[in-house]
Each structure stands twice: as C-alpha cells, then as structure tokens.
Design a protein around this motif. Structure first.
Motif, PDB file in Angstrom:
ATOM      1  N   ALA A  12       0.818  -1.213   0.000  1.00  0.00           N
ATOM      2  CA  ALA A  12       0.000   0.000   0.000  1.00  0.00           C
ATOM      3  C   ALA A  12       0.852   1.262   0.000  1.00  0.00           C
ATOM      4  O   ALA A  12       0.461   2.257  -0.586  1.00  0.00           O
ATOM      5  N   SER A  13       2.059   1.200   0.643  1.00  0.00           N
ATOM      6  CA  SER A  13       2.796   2.454   0.773  1.00  0.00           C
ATOM      7  C   SER A  13       3.158   3.106  -0.567  1.00  0.00           C
ATOM      8  O   SER A  13       2.983   4.311  -0.705  1.00  0.00           O
ATOM      9  N   PRO A  14       3.634   2.334  -1.580  1.00  0.00           N
ATOM     10  CA  PRO A  14       3.878   3.004  -2.854  1.00  0.00           C
ATOM     11  C   PRO A  14       2.602   3.610  -3.445  1.00  0.00           C
ATOM     12  O   PRO A  14       2.651   4.643  -4.120  1.00  0.00           O
ATOM     13  N   MET A  15       1.448   2.968  -3.172  1.00  0.00           N
ATOM     14  CA  MET A  15       0.197   3.514  -3.708  1.00  0.00           C
ATOM     15  C   MET A  15      -0.122   4.851  -3.057  1.00  0.00           C
ATOM     16  O   MET A  15      -0.541   5.795  -3.715  1.00  0.00           O
ATOM     17  N   ILE A  16       0.127   4.924  -1.729  1.00  0.00           N
ATOM     18  CA  ILE A  16      -0.091   6.195  -1.034  1.00  0.00           C
ATOM     19  C   ILE A  16       0.827   7.252  -1.617  1.00  0.00           C
ATOM     20  O   ILE A  16       0.421   8.383  -1.874  1.00  0.00           O
ATOM     21  N   LEU A  17       2.084   6.835  -1.876  1.00  0.00           N
ATOM     22  CA  LEU A  17       3.051   7.805  -2.370  1.00  0.00           C
ATOM     23  C   LEU A  17       2.712   8.262  -3.777  1.00  0.00           C
ATOM     24  O   LEU A  17       2.853   9.433  -4.113  1.00  0.00           O
ATOM     25  N   SER A  18       2.225   7.351  -4.628  1.00  0.00           N
ATOM     26  CA  SER A  18       1.845   7.811  -5.960  1.00  0.00           C
ATOM     27  C   SER A  18       0.610   8.701  -5.841  1.00  0.00           C
ATOM     28  O   SER A  18       0.391   9.580  -6.669  1.00  0.00           O
ATOM     29  N   GLY A  19      -0.168   8.490  -4.761  1.00  0.00           N
ATOM     30  CA  GLY A  19      -1.271   9.407  -4.482  1.00  0.00           C
ATOM     31  C   GLY A  19      -0.752  10.804  -4.193  1.00  0.00           C
ATOM     32  O   GLY A  19      -1.299  11.788  -4.677  1.00  0.00           O
ATOM     33  N   CYS A  20       0.366  10.895  -3.434  1.00  0.00           N
ATOM     34  CA  CYS A  20       1.004  12.185  -3.172  1.00  0.00           C
ATOM     35  C   CYS A  20       1.418  12.847  -4.471  1.00  0.00           C
ATOM     36  O   CYS A  20       1.257  14.046  -4.666  1.00  0.00           O
ATOM     37  N   ASP A  21       1.989  12.019  -5.367  1.00  0.00           N
ATOM     38  CA  ASP A  21       2.414  12.518  -6.664  1.00  0.00           C
ATOM     39  C   ASP A  21       1.256  13.191  -7.392  1.00  0.00           C
ATOM     40  O   ASP A  21       1.380  14.273  -7.946  1.00  0.00           O
ATOM     41  N   ARG A  22       0.094  12.514  -7.353  1.00  0.00           N
ATOM     42  CA  ARG A  22      -1.077  13.044  -8.062  1.00  0.00           C
ATOM     43  C   ARG A  22      -1.616  14.295  -7.371  1.00  0.00           C
ATOM     44  O   ARG A  22      -1.996  15.252  -8.023  1.00  0.00           O
ATOM     45  N   LEU A  23      -1.587  14.263  -6.014  1.00  0.00           N
ATOM     46  CA  LEU A  23      -2.022  15.452  -5.276  1.00  0.00           C
ATOM     47  C   LEU A  23      -1.220  16.676  -5.684  1.00  0.00           C
ATOM     48  O   LEU A  23      -1.764  17.765  -5.850  1.00  0.00           O
ATOM     49  N   GLY A  24       0.097  16.454  -5.845  1.00  0.00           N
ATOM     50  CA  GLY A  24       0.984  17.557  -6.190  1.00  0.00           C
ATOM     51  C   GLY A  24       0.668  18.166  -7.541  1.00  0.00           C
ATOM     52  O   GLY A  24       1.037  19.290  -7.830  1.00  0.00           O
ATOM     53  N   GLN A  25      -0.024  17.388  -8.397  1.00  0.00           N
ATOM     54  CA  GLN A  25      -0.380  17.913  -9.719  1.00  0.00           C
ATOM     55  C   GLN A  25      -1.688  18.684  -9.699  1.00  0.00           C
ATOM     56  O   GLN A  25      -2.014  19.387 -10.646  1.00  0.00           O
ATOM     57  N   SER A  26      -2.439  18.570  -8.605  1.00  0.00           N
ATOM     58  CA  SER A  26      -3.711  19.279  -8.535  1.00  0.00           C
ATOM     59  C   SER A  26      -3.462  20.745  -8.189  1.00  0.00           C
ATOM     60  O   SER A  26      -2.861  21.049  -7.171  1.00  0.00           O
ATOM     61  N   PRO A  27      -3.904  21.671  -9.044  1.00  0.00           N
ATOM     62  CA  PRO A  27      -3.618  23.091  -8.806  1.00  0.00           C
ATOM     63  C   PRO A  27      -4.154  23.581  -7.463  1.00  0.00           C
ATOM     64  O   PRO A  27      -3.488  24.358  -6.783  1.00  0.00           O
ATOM     65  N   SER A  28      -5.334  23.116  -7.056  1.00  0.00           N
ATOM     66  CA  SER A  28      -5.881  23.656  -5.811  1.00  0.00           C
ATOM     67  C   SER A  28      -5.067  23.152  -4.614  1.00  0.00           C
ATOM     68  O   SER A  28      -4.795  23.896  -3.688  1.00  0.00           O
ATOM     69  N   PHE A  29      -4.640  21.872  -4.658  1.00  0.00           N
ATOM     70  CA  PHE A  29      -3.803  21.360  -3.574  1.00  0.00           C
ATOM     71  C   PHE A  29      -2.475  22.115  -3.528  1.00  0.00           C
ATOM     72  O   PHE A  29      -1.992  22.498  -2.471  1.00  0.00           O
ATOM     73  N   ARG A  30      -1.920  22.381  -4.717  1.00  0.00           N
ATOM     74  CA  ARG A  30      -0.649  23.113  -4.769  1.00  0.00           C
ATOM     75  C   ARG A  30      -0.810  24.528  -4.237  1.00  0.00           C
ATOM     76  O   ARG A  30       0.017  25.013  -3.485  1.00  0.00           O
ATOM     77  N   ASN A  31      -1.875  25.182  -4.657  1.00  0.00           N
ATOM     78  CA  ASN A  31      -2.009  26.595  -4.302  1.00  0.00           C
ATOM     79  C   ASN A  31      -2.482  26.808  -2.880  1.00  0.00           C
ATOM     80  O   ASN A  31      -2.229  27.852  -2.297  1.00  0.00           O
ATOM     81  N   ILE A  32      -3.188  25.832  -2.314  1.00  0.00           N
ATOM     82  CA  ILE A  32      -3.688  26.031  -0.957  1.00  0.00           C
ATOM     83  C   ILE A  32      -2.770  25.323   0.037  1.00  0.00           C
ATOM     84  O   ILE A  32      -2.099  25.955   0.837  1.00  0.00           O
ATOM     85  N   VAL A  33      -2.691  23.991  -0.049  1.00  0.00           N
ATOM     86  CA  VAL A  33      -1.922  23.249   0.959  1.00  0.00           C
ATOM     87  C   VAL A  33      -0.417  23.478   0.802  1.00  0.00           C
ATOM     88  O   VAL A  33       0.269  23.883   1.732  1.00  0.00           O
ATOM     89  N   LEU A  34       0.093  23.247  -0.420  1.00  0.00           N
ATOM     90  CA  LEU A  34       1.544  23.262  -0.594  1.00  0.00           C
ATOM     91  C   LEU A  34       2.133  24.668  -0.587  1.00  0.00           C
ATOM     92  O   LEU A  34       3.347  24.832  -0.620  1.00  0.00           O
ATOM     93  N   SER A  35       1.291  25.697  -0.566  1.00  0.00           N
ATOM     94  CA  SER A  35       1.824  27.053  -0.472  1.00  0.00           C
ATOM     95  C   SER A  35       1.825  27.557   0.963  1.00  0.00           C
ATOM     96  O   SER A  35       2.320  28.658   1.217  1.00  0.00           O
ATOM     97  N   SER A  36       1.289  26.748   1.872  1.00  0.00           N
ATOM     98  CA  SER A  36       1.170  27.253   3.239  1.00  0.00           C
ATOM     99  C   SER A  36       2.527  27.392   3.910  1.00  0.00           C
ATOM    100  O   SER A  36       2.708  28.249   4.771  1.00  0.00           O
ATOM    101  N   GLY A  37       3.513  26.573   3.505  1.00  0.00           N
ATOM    102  CA  GLY A  37       4.842  26.694   4.092  1.00  0.00           C
ATOM    103  C   GLY A  37       5.460  28.041   3.774  1.00  0.00           C
ATOM    104  O   GLY A  37       6.001  28.720   4.652  1.00  0.00           O
ATOM    105  N   GLU A  38       5.358  28.462   2.502  1.00  0.00           N
ATOM    106  CA  GLU A  38       5.901  29.760   2.099  1.00  0.00           C
ATOM    107  C   GLU A  38       5.183  30.887   2.853  1.00  0.00           C
ATOM    108  O   GLU A  38       5.812  31.815   3.362  1.00  0.00           O
ATOM    109  N   TRP A  39       3.876  30.774   2.946  1.00  0.00           N
ATOM    110  CA  TRP A  39       3.057  31.789   3.621  1.00  0.00           C
ATOM    111  C   TRP A  39       3.515  31.947   5.073  1.00  0.00           C
ATOM    112  O   TRP A  39       3.764  33.049   5.549  1.00  0.00           O
TER     113      TRP A  39
END
Lengths: 280, 253
Positions: B17-44
C-alpha cells in the motif's frame, strides 16, 4: 481477558497493558507520514545539485566530498571521498517508469514528485517541515511535562553498565526479545535508539534545515557557527537523514520480529499484550 | 496460526500500500488547488514569521579570506537583445536605469550617477535554490537610496525589476517587498570582487537581496518599477520563475 495498567498492578505474560500515551501515538503516526514526504521530497531537492561540501561555500568548481553522477562511459556512480562505487541503474543514471534513461541522482521511485521538479519538491518539503518541526518541539516539551522522558526514556544508572548494554545487544542479536513484565518497558537499546532519534537526529534535521535558509542565518547567525557553515549544514542534513533511514529500517524489522499485530495495535490503541514468559 | 498469517498479510498489505499512497502524493501535487492552498502554506508561514521576527536581521558578512576562489555564473549569462549588446559594446556609457511606477519623480539614472551615489561594499554568501553557495564581494548603491531619490509614493508595496535577459519568451523579472527593498544590505551592485560587474554576473547592475535565494537577485536590470500589487506583473506571481516554474515568491528559505 484482563486489561491492566502496567504501573499499578503486576501484569504478566498474556495480559494487555496500556503501553503508549496518546501524545506518543499521535506524534508517531504524524512522523511516519512526514518521514516519507520529507525524505522523498528531500531526495528530489538533492537531485538539483547532487554534490555535498564542507564549510560555508561550495559549488561546481569546489571539491565535493560526496557526489552522484554519470561518468564518461555513461554509467551512474556514487563517489564518497576517493571511493567510487558503480551504481548504474539506481543512482546517477536509471530508467524511468516509461523506460526512458535519465541522468539524475536519485531514481523516480524514491522522489516526490517522481518527475524532476525542484520547485514542487520544495513546496512539499518546506510546508511539511513545519509540521515536523512543530511536532518535535511540542512532543519534547509535552514529554518532559508528563514525565515520559524521565520515566520511560532516560536510562537508569544500572542500565548504562557496559555489561548490561552488551547483554541486551547479545539478546537482540539472537532475537531473544523481552517477555512478560520486562516487555512492558523499553529495554536499554530501545531507550538509546529513541533518545538519539528524538534528541539528536530529529532536532538536528530541523536545525540543519534552518541553517540552509539565508533569512534564518541572518536571524540566528549562531546556526552557522553551530554547524560550521551553510554547506556543512547541508551535508549534515543529508547524513542525519541517512541515519534516520537506517533507524526506520531497523525499527520496522524489529516490529516484524516482535509481532507486527501486537506492536501496531499498541501504537494505534495504546494497548499491548505482554508476550508470555518462556517456559522454564 | 491464523493470527500469524493475518499479521503477515497485514504487513504485506502495508508494504504494497505504501507506494500507492506515495503515488497518491504525486497526483495530489499535480492538482492546482492542492498546490495553491496546501503546498503554499509553508511559504506563507515562513514569510510571515521571518517578517515578524527577523525583518531587520543582517546577513552574515565574511572576510576576503573566506571568499570562493571561483564564483560560478548561473542562469542567463549573455542577454541577446540588440539594445543590450549595444550598451555592452560601449561600456554602458549611454545606459541609464529607468525608475518608474508609484514614485513622485520618475527618472532615468545614468550608470555614472549611480556610481557617484554613496556606495556599500559587502562580502556575502550567495545561495542558489539548487543547493550550492558561493561567497563574493559586491559593491553597489543601496536600493533604498535610489528609491528615496525618486520618492516612493505611500501606496507602493513592491519593487519590480525588469531585466535585459530572456529565458524562453519573456524577459526576466523579479520583485521584492519594501522590507527587503530598504534593508541596508539590499544593493544594486555594479562591482564584484573588486572589478566592474561582468556580463556573466549581470552587468551593468544586478540586485543583491542577501536574505533570499539566488533567483531573486535579478541580473541585467534595465528598469525598476514601484507597484502596489503584483497581480499585473507577468502572470501575477511576481517573478519569472514564480510564474513559469511554481517557485516561491518569498525565497528566504
């Protein structure tokens, strides 16, 4: 079935005891997720410049103590000091999921994201580093206050005798793990391993990470003095990460040996069944 | 025995399951809303914390003995535009820095005038987003002094730098906030390591904004503009790499 609190009663092999506090369980699973996110996005960041240096500065024209690259024969290699190891297919040059050959340090299956993207890897890394850093800080303060550190983690004096440590090491090597009431507490090797992770490696990851930030070096210049410069901090960040990987591998092997169902249950629900004493 | 098998199965499931979760992360990273909201919070968070607790902190300055023996160039090193090449050929004698936008007195300041202003020399560490560092000596005019000369309007919030080099289709551009713009170590450098700034390092002038990563240090600056918002600059993220590569606008970490 009897359920007991290990501290108030005298449980024996076969009894369920409360083993892990909620704070420990929460922190454990948050860290488990953070470990993979930060490690894999960190390897992608490393891929942007797969060379490590000592000191304040270090760039392509300066000597690197570690390097992952491709040689004249188009074969991937890892060089540490003067020692060169052929790593073709895994490090330096490898085939991606579509069968395309890539000249990058760490392969696609080890990085986040899997395709080269420094900016996105930084987003993952520098967002979840906040969770990781706040996590270790809150956990350490909390564990001092609720006496988890003092009661469960700090070795007692008699445990630190070399003969005791050696005996415990011997038992581990023979896979002879503690049973009965002995299994309700951490043994000395566990204590030392968990303490070095919680007090040295994880805080070390956070502080060496902060030292790579030019603004943090301005705010906290002592970081540069503590680690001997920004490039030294970057090297130590990589070494600490490698040691954490080793810890996680040993940790997972020990969970498998000690009984994954019981161990994982105890880290989810807190309840742990003491293994039955060996029959004499 | 069944328990044994079940735990083994659970362990195997975890491994699969772990590689599946990780490929899920990969896909999350491609979603613009996830990138702009979640993944931008560190910079903010980092930007706000750094401004709250370290706005006036000074970057470390080094001695001559600590300088890199070779300071590599990076990014574009030879702007192609005919205008730039003309200026380069005559030593930037007729070149001038345009300063415009939300200022009381827009000006075009010749290089000689910039050099005649009070200067600052600093030996600092340049940190590339890729991971390498180099230490060099920079001489230039504090950006704050240039902004005082043209008198910034109160509504100005960012300083935008427009450059002569083009990576891909558009000329390079970058921007910083006023905390960095008026920081004493933020200079428009025309000298490096005791000589005139070379073409490879951004002649005639480049920005030094010492508490941020290399891509903020715009080279080949032709024009400076004061603005109240970054939304009309490029695609709205405030810089060339911010717009094309999803790099953070705040690069203090």
């Amino acid at each position: 079935m009897t359920t007991l609190d290990a501290e108030t009663r005298n449980p024996k092999g076969g009894d369920l005891v409360k083993r892990h506090r909620l704070s420990t369980r929460l922190w454990h699973w948050i860290n488990a997720a953070m470990f993979f996110i930060l490690l894999m996005s960190g390897l992608m960041i490393f891929n942007a410049h797969p060379r490590l240096y000592w000191g304040e500065y270090g760039a392509n024209l300066d000597p690197a103590w570690l390097q992952i690259g491709v040689d004249d024969q188009q074969a991937g290699y890892l060089r540490i000091g003067d020692a060169r190891i052929g790593t073709d297919g895994v490090l330096g040059r490898w085939e991606d999921a579509d069968g395309q050959l890539r000249n990058r340090a760490f392969p696609y299956w080890a990085t986040l994201p899997s395709n080269y993207n420094l900016a996105l890897a930084r987003r993952w890394h520098l967002t979840f580093a906040w969770v990781f850093a706040v996590g270790i800080f809150v956990y350490l303060v909390w564990s001092l206050l609720n006496r988890h550190v003092g009661r469960d983690l700090l070795p007692r004096r008699d445990e630190m005798r070399p003969s005791h440590i050696l005996a415990d090491l011997r038992d581990h090597m023979r896979l002879k793990l503690p049973r009965g009431i002995e299994a309700a507490r951490y043994n000395i090797l566990q204590k030392l391993a968990y303490l070095s992770v919680a007090l040295v490696l994880i805080p070390g990851m956070v502080l060496t990470g902060l030292t790579m930030s030019p603004q943090m070096d301005a705010s906290w210049p002592w970081l540069l003095d503590l680690f001997g410069g920004r490039q030294s901090a970057r090297s130590l960040h990589f070494i600490f990460a490698f040691l954490l990987v080793l810890f996680v591998i040993v940790h997972l092997v020990m969970v498998l040996i000690a009984g994954p169902f019981n161990e994982i249950r105890s880290m989810i629900t807190g309840w742990f069944r003491l293994p039955k004493e060996r029959s004499k | 025995m069944t328990r044994r098998l079940m735990t083994r199965r659970a362990a195997l499931t975890g491994l699969v399951a772990s590689p599946m979760i990780l490929s899920g992360c990969d896909r999350l990273g491609q979603s613009p809303s996830f990138r702009n909201i979640v993944l931008s919070s560190g910079e903010w968070l980092s930007y706000r914390m750094h401004r709250l607790f370290g706005a006036n902190a000074m970057a470390r300055e080094y001695t001559e003995a600590e300088m890199s023996p070779d300071f590599r160039t990076n990014g574009s090193t030879r702007p192609q535009s005919a205008e730039y090449q003309r200026h380069l050929a005559n030593g930037f004698a007729t070149w001038s820095l345009k300063v415009s936008g939300l200022v009381e007195e827009p000006q075009a300041i010749p290089l000689a005038d910039l050099r005649a202003m009070p200067s600052r020399t600093q030996i600092t560490r340049h940190d590339c987003v890729e991971g390498w560092s180099a230490i060099g000596k920079w001489t230039g005019v504090p950006l704050g002094a240039v902004l005082d000369r043209v008198m910034l309007k109160p509504e100005a919030r960012y300083i935008v730098f427009r450059c002569a080099d083009a990576l891909g289709l558009s000329p390079y551009y970058e921007s910083i906030d006023l905390v960095d713009a008026f920081h004493p170590q933020t200079i428009l450098a025309y000298g490096m390591n005791g000589s005139d700034l070379s073409q490879g390092h951004g002649a005639p002038i480049r920005l030094r904004v010492e508490r941020q990563l290399g891509y903020k240090h715009a080279k080949f600056i032709m024009e400076i503009e004061a603005v109240d918002s970054l939304s009309d600059i490029g695609l709205g993220r405030g810089g060339y790499w911010e717009d094309t590569g999803f790099y953070e606008w705040y690069a203090g970490i």
